[in-house]
Design an enzyme around this catalytic site. Structure first.
Site, PDB file in Angstrom:
ATOM      1  N   TYR A 178       0.752  -1.302  -0.047  1.00 43.99           N
ATOM      2  CA  TYR A 178      -0.052   0.017   0.042  1.00 43.99           C
ATOM      3  C   TYR A 178       0.894   1.280  -0.051  1.00 43.99           C
ATOM      4  CZ  TYR A 178      -3.971  -3.151   1.100  1.00 43.99           C
ATOM      5  OH  TYR A 178      -4.908  -4.226   1.153  1.00 43.99           O
ATOM      6  N   ASP A 210      -4.738  -7.296   6.012  1.00 46.29           N
ATOM      7  CA  ASP A 210      -5.983  -6.460   5.584  1.00 46.29           C
ATOM      8  C   ASP A 210      -7.217  -7.611   5.246  1.00 46.29           C
ATOM      9  OD1 ASP A 210      -7.853  -4.509   4.966  1.00 46.29           O
ATOM     10  OD2 ASP A 210      -6.978  -3.945   3.087  1.00 46.29           O
ATOM     11  N   LYS A 228       3.857 -15.229   1.133  1.00 42.25           N
ATOM     12  CA  LYS A 228       3.783 -15.981   0.138  1.00 42.25           C
ATOM     13  C   LYS A 228       5.088 -16.281  -0.341  1.00 42.25           C
ATOM     14  CE  LYS A 228       0.568 -16.680  -2.564  1.00 42.25           C
ATOM     15  NZ  LYS A 228      -0.162 -17.856  -3.098  1.00 42.25           N
ATOM     16  N   ASP A 230     -10.093  -9.426   8.183  1.00 40.07           N
ATOM     17  CA  ASP A 230     -11.558  -8.893   7.936  1.00 40.07           C
ATOM     18  C   ASP A 230     -12.298 -10.419   7.630  1.00 40.07           C
ATOM     19  OD1 ASP A 230     -11.436  -6.405   7.595  1.00 40.07           O
ATOM     20  OD2 ASP A 230     -12.507  -6.068   5.627  1.00 40.07           O
ATOM     21  N   ASP A 273      -2.451 -18.070   1.541  1.00 40.90           N
ATOM     22  CA  ASP A 273      -3.460 -18.424   0.968  1.00 40.90           C
ATOM     23  C   ASP A 273      -4.239 -19.715   1.821  1.00 40.90           C
ATOM     24  OD1 ASP A 273      -1.306 -19.649   0.002  1.00 40.90           O
ATOM     25  OD2 ASP A 273      -2.129 -20.011  -2.018  1.00 40.90           O
TER      26      ASP A 273
END
Ligand code: NAD
Length: 367
Positions: free
Chosen positions: A142, A248, A192, A252, A224
């Site tokens: 980000y 993020d 990852k 959530d 993942d």
């Protein structure tokens, strides 16, 4: 010795409503537990823009840097949607996070037994769940450069860059290990590393930091696979540490395991100050909920649990944090529900103030 200091920024919409209930809890600790706080209150977001033409004044920013902890309600609302980006309510919150350098975002996912049927997963998968996701908050994709949309031949290319320095990984990993030490001494790091060099470095640095915490059982998982495991059997985790982007998404997803937005607290922590306490901002995960603002319908529990996190992480009062969490658990077990927690038809919701009063009564009963 002076009292610990707390800056309260109620903000907009339901922010001031839920914060009124937190003030009752703070007052209770002052009168019943001899834990007085020096509380100051100020404006942030749209309310600061209305008064001062900016979502956060320099004076409020300076105060936030001085106090032991900041507790924020929520910012934003349709009234401010047309404002220039530079003065939008959210900019006030972003400025706080940036200038306080709050690099570790703690998002607990805790499922109170009385609300287990609210989750989209089966009761036995979520009942009693109590995990924390530590998300790196100030770096990663980000913020990385280069970024932008560029022309390349006859088409446009969107670019963002995942970039982590060793020291950025080191400090958030240490934060997560310290948290694991206070809990069940189990930490799972997610990245990852199979396809991203930043993930390879992440894994190396976290492993290196782990050598300073031999009591903590460290594991690594691809993010993942971590997402799948969170939905399959979330109770296998205790503390999870991950980067900004994966954090993020994962936080959530984990949050929804527990049901309602009105129940979710968060903490954003920075480097330790001179007194050893971390720079800290506590806030509910939810926004200003303009659709129910001013109607006494808001659930104050997310904000009250944010104060419980402040007790635990800023004020070294883990036992009192547990007392407050148990008071919340008790009122829920007694059947009290704000409108957002109502399942069965015909059930009567309690108001924001009634929920706050019931939690204070449960605190009284705990003595
Ligand atoms: P929201 O979280 O405000 O509301 C989403 C839904 O959840 C609404 O139906 C709302 O009524 C309900 N809800 C949220 N908190 C609740 C509570 N405590 N009790 C009962 N119901 C609750 O998200 P949104 O509608 O997308 O955004 C509204 C405004 O809030 C926007 O201006 C947005 O930018 C802002 N926002 C601020 C923050 C923040 O301050 N940290 C976070 C998210 C959104």
């Amino acid at each position: 010795m002076s009292n610990p200091s707390l800056l309260i920024l109620p903000g907009d919409g339901i922010g001031p409503e839920v914060m009124t209930e937190v003030r009752k809890v703070i007052d209770w600790y002052g009168t019943k537990r001899d834990m007085a706080f020096d509380v100051s209150e100020d404006l942030v977001g749209g309310s600061a823009y209305d008064a001062h033409g900016t979502p956060l004044t320099d004076a409020t920013m300076a105060k936030a840097q001085e106090v032991d902890a900041v507790l924020l309600g929520a910012v934003g609302g349709p009234k401010y949607d047309a404002l220039d980006f530079s003065v939008k309510p959210e900019r006030g919150l972003l400025r706080l996070r940036k200038e306080m350098d709050l690099f570790a975002n703690l998002r607990p996912a805790q499922c109170f037994d009385a609300l287990a049927d609210f989750s989209s997963l089966k009761r036995d998968v979520v009942a009693g769940l109590d995990i924390v996701i530590v998300r790196e908050l100030t770096s990663g994709i980000y913020f990385g450069e280069p970024r932008g949309i560029i022309e390349d031949g006859n088409e446009r290319v969107g670019i963002n860059t995942q970039r982590y320095t060793e020291s950025e990984i080191d400090r958030v990993a240490r934060n997560a290990f310290e948290l694991a030490m206070r809990r069940n001494r189990k930490l799972c790091s997610m990245e990852k590393a199979n396809v991203m060099e930043s993930g390879v470095l992440w894994r190396e640095v976290v492993t290196e930091v782990g050598k300073d915490y031999p009591e903590v059982e460290l594991s690594h998982m691809y993010a993942d696979a971590g997402a799948m495991q969170l939905c399959r059997w979330p109770k296998q985790f205790d503390v999870i540490v991950t980067d900004n982007l994966f954090g993020d998404l994962l936080s959530d997803a984990a949050a929804m395991l527990t049901g309602s937005l009105g129940m979710l607290p968060s903490a954003s922590l920075g480097a330790p100050m001179a007194n050893g306490r971390p720079k800290a901002l506590y806030e509910p995960v939810h926004g200003s909920a303009p659709d129910i603002a001013g109607q006494g319908k808001a659930n104050p529990i997310a904000c009250i649990l944010s104060f419980a996190m402040a007790l635990r992480y800023s004020f070294d009062a883990g036992d009192e944090a547990t007392r407050l969490e148990q008071a919340v658990e008790k009122v829920l077990a007694d059947g009290l529900r704000t409108a957002d927690l109502l399942g069965e038809e015909g059930a009567q919701p309690v108001s924001t103030a009634e929920m706050g009063d019931a939690i204070v009564a449960a605190l009284d009963a705990s003595l």
